[in-house]
Scaffold this active site. Structure first.
Site, PDB file in Angstrom:
ATOM      1  N   GLU A  48       0.881  -1.182   0.000  1.00 55.13           N
ATOM      2  CA  GLU A  48       0.000   0.000   0.000  1.00 55.13           C
ATOM      3  C   GLU A  48       0.907   1.217   0.000  1.00 55.13           C
ATOM      4  O   GLU A  48       1.792   1.331   0.855  1.00 55.13           O
ATOM      5  CB  GLU A  48      -0.913   0.051   1.229  1.00 55.13           C
ATOM      6  CG  GLU A  48      -1.837   1.269   1.180  1.00 55.13           C
ATOM      7  CD  GLU A  48      -2.690   1.517   2.421  1.00 55.13           C
ATOM      8  OE1 GLU A  48      -3.566   2.397   2.360  1.00 55.13           O
ATOM      9  OE2 GLU A  48      -2.479   0.845   3.446  1.00 55.13           O
ATOM     10  N   ASP A 122      -3.474  11.730  -1.653  1.00 52.83           N
ATOM     11  CA  ASP A 122      -3.639  13.190  -1.643  1.00 52.83           C
ATOM     12  C   ASP A 122      -4.073  13.664  -3.036  1.00 52.83           C
ATOM     13  O   ASP A 122      -3.489  13.255  -4.039  1.00 52.83           O
ATOM     14  CB  ASP A 122      -2.313  13.865  -1.247  1.00 52.83           C
ATOM     15  CG  ASP A 122      -1.894  13.470   0.170  1.00 52.83           C
ATOM     16  OD1 ASP A 122      -2.783  13.131   0.967  1.00 52.83           O
ATOM     17  OD2 ASP A 122      -0.686  13.484   0.469  1.00 52.83           O
ATOM     18  N   ASP A 158     -12.736   9.233  -2.048  1.00 44.84           N
ATOM     19  CA  ASP A 158     -14.063   9.866  -2.055  1.00 44.84           C
ATOM     20  C   ASP A 158     -14.021  11.111  -2.939  1.00 44.84           C
ATOM     21  O   ASP A 158     -15.013  11.834  -3.028  1.00 44.84           O
ATOM     22  CB  ASP A 158     -14.484  10.266  -0.626  1.00 44.84           C
ATOM     23  CG  ASP A 158     -13.633  11.399  -0.101  1.00 44.84           C
ATOM     24  OD1 ASP A 158     -12.407  11.385  -0.353  1.00 44.84           O
ATOM     25  OD2 ASP A 158     -14.182  12.314   0.537  1.00 44.84           O
ATOM     26  N   GLU A 197      -8.592   4.140   7.354  1.00 41.29           N
ATOM     27  CA  GLU A 197      -9.001   5.168   8.319  1.00 41.29           C
ATOM     28  C   GLU A 197      -9.835   6.264   7.643  1.00 41.29           C
ATOM     29  O   GLU A 197     -10.886   6.651   8.132  1.00 41.29           O
ATOM     30  CB  GLU A 197      -7.760   5.814   8.951  1.00 41.29           C
ATOM     31  CG  GLU A 197      -7.358   5.149  10.224  1.00 41.29           C
ATOM     32  CD  GLU A 197      -5.854   4.911  10.331  1.00 41.29           C
ATOM     33  OE1 GLU A 197      -5.093   5.293   9.417  1.00 41.29           O
ATOM     34  OE2 GLU A 197      -5.458   4.315  11.338  1.00 41.29           O
ATOM     35  N   TYR A 198      -9.339   6.738   6.491  1.00 42.79           N
ATOM     36  CA  TYR A 198     -10.064   7.797   5.782  1.00 42.79           C
ATOM     37  C   TYR A 198     -11.412   7.299   5.283  1.00 42.79           C
ATOM     38  O   TYR A 198     -12.399   8.021   5.305  1.00 42.79           O
ATOM     39  CB  TYR A 198      -9.211   8.313   4.618  1.00 42.79           C
ATOM     40  CG  TYR A 198      -8.287   9.430   5.022  1.00 42.79           C
ATOM     41  CD1 TYR A 198      -7.268   9.197   5.940  1.00 42.79           C
ATOM     42  CD2 TYR A 198      -8.435  10.707   4.519  1.00 42.79           C
ATOM     43  CE1 TYR A 198      -6.412  10.220   6.333  1.00 42.79           C
ATOM     44  CE2 TYR A 198      -7.594  11.735   4.910  1.00 42.79           C
ATOM     45  CZ  TYR A 198      -6.582  11.482   5.814  1.00 42.79           C
ATOM     46  OH  TYR A 198      -5.747  12.503   6.201  1.00 42.79           O
TER      47      TYR A 198
HETATM   48  N1  SAM Z   1      -4.219   5.346   3.047  1.00 45.51           N
HETATM   49  C1  SAM Z   1      -4.610   5.958   4.314  1.00 45.51           C
HETATM   50  C2  SAM Z   1      -6.098   5.925   4.468  1.00 45.51           C
HETATM   51  O1  SAM Z   1      -6.798   5.690   3.471  1.00 45.51           O
HETATM   52  O2  SAM Z   1      -6.588   6.110   5.589  1.00 45.51           O
HETATM   53  C3  SAM Z   1      -4.039   7.384   4.444  1.00 45.51           C
HETATM   54  C4  SAM Z   1      -4.548   8.383   3.450  1.00 45.51           C
HETATM   55  S1  SAM Z   1      -3.742   9.963   3.617  1.00 45.51           S
HETATM   56  C5  SAM Z   1      -4.873  11.081   2.881  1.00 45.51           C
HETATM   57  C6  SAM Z   1      -2.490   9.893   2.358  1.00 45.51           C
HETATM   58  C7  SAM Z   1      -1.155   9.365   2.875  1.00 45.51           C
HETATM   59  O3  SAM Z   1      -0.266   9.228   1.783  1.00 45.51           O
HETATM   60  C8  SAM Z   1      -0.474  10.280   3.881  1.00 45.51           C
HETATM   61  O4  SAM Z   1      -0.103   9.543   5.026  1.00 45.51           O
HETATM   62  C9  SAM Z   1       0.738  10.806   3.122  1.00 45.51           C
HETATM   63  O5  SAM Z   1       1.827  11.111   3.976  1.00 45.51           O
HETATM   64  C10 SAM Z   1       1.032   9.671   2.179  1.00 45.51           C
HETATM   65  N2  SAM Z   1       1.744  10.091   0.963  1.00 45.51           N
HETATM   66  C11 SAM Z   1       1.483  11.184   0.220  1.00 45.51           C
HETATM   67  N3  SAM Z   1       2.337  11.265  -0.817  1.00 45.51           N
HETATM   68  C12 SAM Z   1       3.152  10.177  -0.735  1.00 45.51           C
HETATM   69  C13 SAM Z   1       4.247   9.706  -1.515  1.00 45.51           C
HETATM   70  N4  SAM Z   1       4.677  10.389  -2.591  1.00 45.51           N
HETATM   71  N5  SAM Z   1       4.843   8.564  -1.149  1.00 45.51           N
HETATM   72  C14 SAM Z   1       4.434   7.875  -0.058  1.00 45.51           C
HETATM   73  N6  SAM Z   1       3.408   8.279   0.734  1.00 45.51           N
HETATM   74  C15 SAM Z   1       2.772   9.417   0.398  1.00 45.51           C
END
Ligand code: SAM
Length: 217
Positions: A48, A122, A158, A197-198
């Site tokens: 993931e 993101d 979403d 979580e999200y």
């Molecule tokens: N996947 C989890 C969930 O659905 O609950 C977390 C979603 S959170 C919005 C996005 C996560 O992706 C963050 O923890 C962020 O630090 C990580 N992230 C963003 N850009 C990334 C990258 N280029 N490489 C690795 N992780 C990244």
């Protein structure tokens, strides 16, 4: 993901036998060797990317001991939360890697991964940042290299504009869409789906969750 610096998180990752980080890693140290040298098994490997605090990947690893999993996260302050959870309930088929997704080709070999999960990545809503989206063409090209033939990419979000953008990028990259939905939980929590979580948060708010599964040809 709200980022709060957690003192000692980098040190904890460095010292933890189940966590790896790319800073200072010797090029090629892990590439092609995750199963042989790290897990010491020959199971399929799923990752993931952007796992956040690791709820999804941890639950997947519990449900599927026959598969090896790596949770990848860019920030140590976030990854360390997954490690805290792991320490309360360790799993032999789960590892964590602090890495920027951009560097995936340096740490995984061609065809080494059987499946990639992107959950609630993101959105980078500004057009000029489109290339930073984890479902943009440059990222799909990287995934193509590390996925085995027929290996799957699964994406949940979403964010409808991000989802629509991602479907177009898949098409541009020549990937085959296996299935997709704009509302995964329209009849209640989808059977067999593990919530992130999200996802839990947005599901409770009533936001429709989009999901696709695709393979590169
Ligand atoms: N996947 C989890 C969930 O659905 O609950 C977390 C979603 S959170 C919005 C996005 C996560 O992706 C963050 O923890 C962020 O630090 C990580 N992230 C963003 N850009 C990334 C990258 N280029 N490489 C690795 N992780 C990244």
């Amino acid at each position: 993901m709200r980022l709060r610096n957690i003192p000692g998180s980098e040190e904890k990752i460095l010292a933890h036998p189940y966590a790896f980080q790319t800073d200072g890693a010797v090029p090629g140290e892990y590439k092609g060797l995750w199963n042989r040298n790290v897990f010491k098994t020959t199971k399929k490997l799923y990752v993931e990317i952007g796992m956040g605090k690791g709820q999804f990947i941890t639950q997947m690893a519990m449900l599927h001991p026959e598969i090896n999993y790596i949770g990848i996260e860019k920030y140590s302050s976030v990854l360390v939360r997954a490690l805290d959870k792991f320490d309360r309930e360790p799993l032999e088929n789960l590892r964590f890697l602090r890495m920027d997704a951009e560097d995936i080709l340096e740490f995984f070999d061609q065809g080494e991964i059987s499946g990639i999960y992107l959950n609630f990545s993101d959105p980078w809503p500004k057009d000029r940042h489109a290339k930073r989206r984890l479902t943009s063409l440059p990222f799909l090209k990287r995934y193509e290299r590390v996925l085995e033939h027929g290996g799957e990419l699964q994406f949940k979000t979403d964010n409808r504009p991000l989802f629509d953008f991602s479907l177009k990028e898949l098409d541009k990259a020549g990937w085959k869409l296996l299935d997709f939905t704009y509302d995964l939980h329209k009849d209640g929590p989808a059977p067999g789906n593990v919530m992130t979580e999200y996802e839990e948060k947005f599901f409770k708010l009533g936001n429709p969750i989009c999901r696709f599964r695709a393979v590169s040809l």
